[in-house]
Motif scaffolding. Structure first.
Motif, mmCIF file in Angstrom:
data_model
loop_
_atom_site.group_PDB
_atom_site.id
_atom_site.type_symbol
_atom_site.label_atom_id
_atom_site.label_comp_id
_atom_site.label_asym_id
_atom_site.label_seq_id
_atom_site.Cartn_x
_atom_site.Cartn_y
_atom_site.Cartn_z
ATOM 1 N N GLY A 186 1.024 -0.938 -0.062
ATOM 2 C CA GLY A 186 -0.466 -0.122 -0.215
ATOM 3 C C GLY A 186 0.755 1.175 -0.320
ATOM 4 N N ASP A 187 1.928 1.318 -0.616
ATOM 5 C CA ASP A 187 3.170 2.390 -0.456
ATOM 6 C C ASP A 187 3.553 2.540 -1.867
ATOM 7 N N LEU A 188 3.008 4.572 -1.803
ATOM 8 C CA LEU A 188 3.416 4.237 -2.842
ATOM 9 C C LEU A 188 4.282 6.071 -3.055
ATOM 10 N N TRP A 189 5.570 6.153 -3.607
ATOM 11 C CA TRP A 189 6.160 7.394 -3.823
ATOM 12 C C TRP A 189 6.905 7.906 -5.698
ATOM 13 N N ASN A 190 6.432 9.049 -6.172
ATOM 14 C CA ASN A 190 6.729 9.392 -6.986
ATOM 15 C C ASN A 190 7.565 10.771 -6.655
ATOM 16 N N VAL A 191 8.244 11.708 -7.960
ATOM 17 C CA VAL A 191 8.966 12.383 -8.311
ATOM 18 C C VAL A 191 8.893 12.837 -9.388
ATOM 19 N N PHE A 192 8.394 14.922 -9.005
ATOM 20 C CA PHE A 192 7.277 15.543 -10.534
ATOM 21 C C PHE A 192 8.495 16.917 -11.276
ATOM 22 N N GLU A 193 8.729 16.852 -12.375
ATOM 23 C CA GLU A 193 9.764 17.635 -12.425
ATOM 24 C C GLU A 193 8.251 18.520 -12.705
ATOM 25 N N ILE A 194 9.062 19.601 -12.089
ATOM 26 C CA ILE A 194 7.806 20.930 -12.797
ATOM 27 C C ILE A 194 8.538 21.681 -13.327
ATOM 28 N N ASP A 195 9.076 22.738 -13.158
ATOM 29 C CA ASP A 195 10.082 23.602 -13.877
ATOM 30 C C ASP A 195 11.927 22.819 -13.823
ATOM 31 N N GLU A 196 12.201 23.989 -14.657
ATOM 32 C CA GLU A 196 13.492 24.035 -14.347
ATOM 33 C C GLU A 196 14.001 24.459 -13.141
ATOM 34 N N ARG A 197 13.429 24.803 -12.676
ATOM 35 C CA ARG A 197 14.028 25.509 -10.622
ATOM 36 C C ARG A 197 12.989 24.358 -9.210
ATOM 37 N N HIS A 198 12.324 23.702 -9.904
ATOM 38 C CA HIS A 198 11.372 23.308 -8.948
ATOM 39 C C HIS A 198 10.912 21.183 -9.172
ATOM 40 N N ILE A 199 10.850 20.412 -7.854
ATOM 41 C CA ILE A 199 10.715 19.808 -8.342
ATOM 42 C C ILE A 199 10.003 18.786 -7.004
ATOM 43 N N GLY A 200 9.198 18.144 -7.408
ATOM 44 C CA GLY A 200 8.238 17.715 -6.191
ATOM 45 C C GLY A 200 8.699 16.437 -5.637
ATOM 46 N N PHE A 201 7.961 15.840 -4.267
ATOM 47 C CA PHE A 201 8.297 14.701 -3.967
ATOM 48 C C PHE A 201 6.927 14.478 -3.326
ATOM 49 N N LEU A 202 6.035 13.017 -3.532
ATOM 50 C CA LEU A 202 5.254 12.390 -2.954
ATOM 51 C C LEU A 202 5.551 10.880 -2.221
ATOM 52 N N MET A 203 5.192 10.564 -1.263
ATOM 53 C CA MET A 203 5.304 9.751 -0.602
ATOM 54 C C MET A 203 4.041 9.376 0.572
ATOM 55 N N ALA A 204 2.915 8.105 -0.288
ATOM 56 C CA ALA A 204 1.842 8.461 0.549
ATOM 57 C C ALA A 204 1.870 6.691 0.990
ATOM 58 N N ASP A 205 1.430 6.198 2.574
ATOM 59 C CA ASP A 205 1.220 4.940 3.213
ATOM 60 C C ASP A 205 -0.270 4.563 3.285
ATOM 61 N N PHE A 206 -0.836 4.130 2.271
ATOM 62 C CA PHE A 206 -2.306 2.801 2.937
ATOM 63 C C PHE A 206 -1.940 2.476 3.613
ATOM 64 N N ALA A 207 -3.538 2.838 4.961
ATOM 65 C CA ALA A 207 -3.303 2.017 5.631
ATOM 66 C C ALA A 207 -3.841 0.116 5.249
ATOM 67 N N GLY A 208 -2.653 -0.938 6.498
ATOM 68 C CA GLY A 208 -2.729 -1.436 5.958
ATOM 69 C C GLY A 208 -1.939 -2.422 4.526
#
Length: 384
Positions: A186-208
């Motif tokens: 139930g885990d998920l993570w990812n990286v997002f290239e937003i523009d040349e200066r900005h980068i995003g990171f997501l991490m999620a963990d579902f119950a169970g």
């Protein structure tokens, strides 16, 4: 429940023609029509390979090769290790039964044959065989489908090659580890290239964990595609995900999450959290836990998330992890706990400054049993 034995195959091995015919009559009355015959153990072994029976009705005393030796040879072949073998013999004492079972027999009937008992024991062995065969086929299908689902879930995660390419573009080194407690997680993570200066990171963990949790990661992945990450408001973005998840998750299902955006120009790390474990922030030799309070995703549409900003200059790092890292128990029954995570991170930096995540995980797995009781995701984001 009545199990059809119409397609079942029975091999009768007996040197006496009258016995073979008599047994065939009994078996046919039990609803089994596919019957083959052999006159001794040598003939029986050949017929087993050609006829592929579901049950062997085997006489003990025969010329050339007796039933006991035939049974032993069958059991030495992995293909026939589970083949039901029903011995028949005129000797019904304990010693004779022991000989039959030690040779690998599945059951035992005494001569003279009692038609009712014989038919009942044959049906019992064949029904048992069919049930186990059906179960094995079902398990095989499930395992195949789980492997396909596992491959699909892994495809949702960033590939190592992509992490290297993204790191080169943004001046980062990104190391990660993903491990499920069962075939799916139930885990998920990812990286997002937003523009040349900005980068995003997501991490999620579902119950169970397992299938239900994995389905929720697919749901989240689909929802992420609906909400553009090109804008720089993590709190609003989490709020959108929360409202969408509330529409699809059943009661009792939820996720912890953190979404962070790094501005490589200003060194600002802006993030919002939904109850994720406290990330570790390292800057200029100092370590600290950053606040990750927030209502879980999918619990309430009234949830509001807060943007927080910290500095992450070159040389610093951010360590994100799911709660399996701090909640898995060691052999002595203890768990790392959030109060020891800084100590463990510092030890990893001291021992392997070139690869701290690898050292941290090596030490972790040396002290906990696998498979883990929960899914583990760990992501180390270091600025060069």
């Amino acid at each position: 429940m009545t199990i059809s034995l119409r397609d079942s195959r029975v091999l009768i091995v007996d040197d006496n023609e009258f016995n073979r015919k008599s047994l065939a009559i009994v078996i046919r009355r039990a609803g089994i029509q596919n019957i083959e015959f052999a006159v001794d153990g040598v003939d029986g072994l050949e017929k087993v390979e050609r006829f592929r029976p579901d049950l062997v009705l085997l006489d003990v005393d025969m010329p050339n090769m007796d039933g006991l030796e035939m049974c032993r040879q069958l059991r030495r072949n992995a293909t026939h290790a589970e083949l039901p073998i029903l011995f028949q013999t005129a000797l019904d004492g304990d010693d004779e039964q022991v000989r039959c079972f030690e040779a690998g027999g599945s059951d035992f009937i005494s001569k003279p044959i009692k038609p009712g008992e014989c038919a009942a024991r044959v049906r019992h062995q064949l029904e048992r065989r069919k049930l186990f065969k059906d179960l094995a086929e079902f398990r095989g299908r499930v395992e195949k489908e789980l492997k396909h689902a596992q491959a699909m879930q892994l495809s949702l995660l960033p590939e190592k090659r992509r992490l290297v390419e993204v790191g080169d573009r943004y001046g980062l080194r990104i190391d990660s580890h993903f491990e499920t407690s069962s075939e799916l997680g139930g885990d998920l993570w990812n990286v997002f290239e937003i523009d040349e200066r900005h980068i995003g990171f997501l991490m999620a963990d579902f119950a169970g964990h397992g299938i239900t949790a994995a389905i929720n990661t697919f749901r989240l992945h689909t929802l992420i595609d609906r909400f553009a990450v090109a804008w720089l408001n993590p709190a609003q973005w989490l709020s959108n995900l929360n409202n969408a998840l509330k529409d699809v998750l059943t009661t009792g299902q939820f996720a912890t999450a953190i979404y962070a955006v790094l501005d490589t120009g200003t060194n600002a790390l802006t993030y919002a959290s939904a109850g994720a474990p406290n990330p570790v922030l390292g800057t200029e030799g100092d370590l600290g836990l950053i606040d990750s309070a927030g209502l879980l995703l999918g619990v309430s549409r009234k949830a509001r998330y807060t943007n927080r900003t910290v500095a992450l200059p070159p040389g610093g790092f951010l360590f994100l992890y799911s709660d399996a890292l701090i909640e898995s128990r060691t052999a002595d029954g203890r768990c790392i706990g959030s109060d020891r995570i800084l100590e463990i991170v510092q030890s990893a930096l001291d021992q392997r400054p070139d690869a701290p995540l690898a050292h941290l995980l090596d030490d972790f797995f040396a002290n906990v049993d696998r498979p883990l009781r929960d899914d583990l995701t760990a992501v180390w984001i270091a600025r060069r």
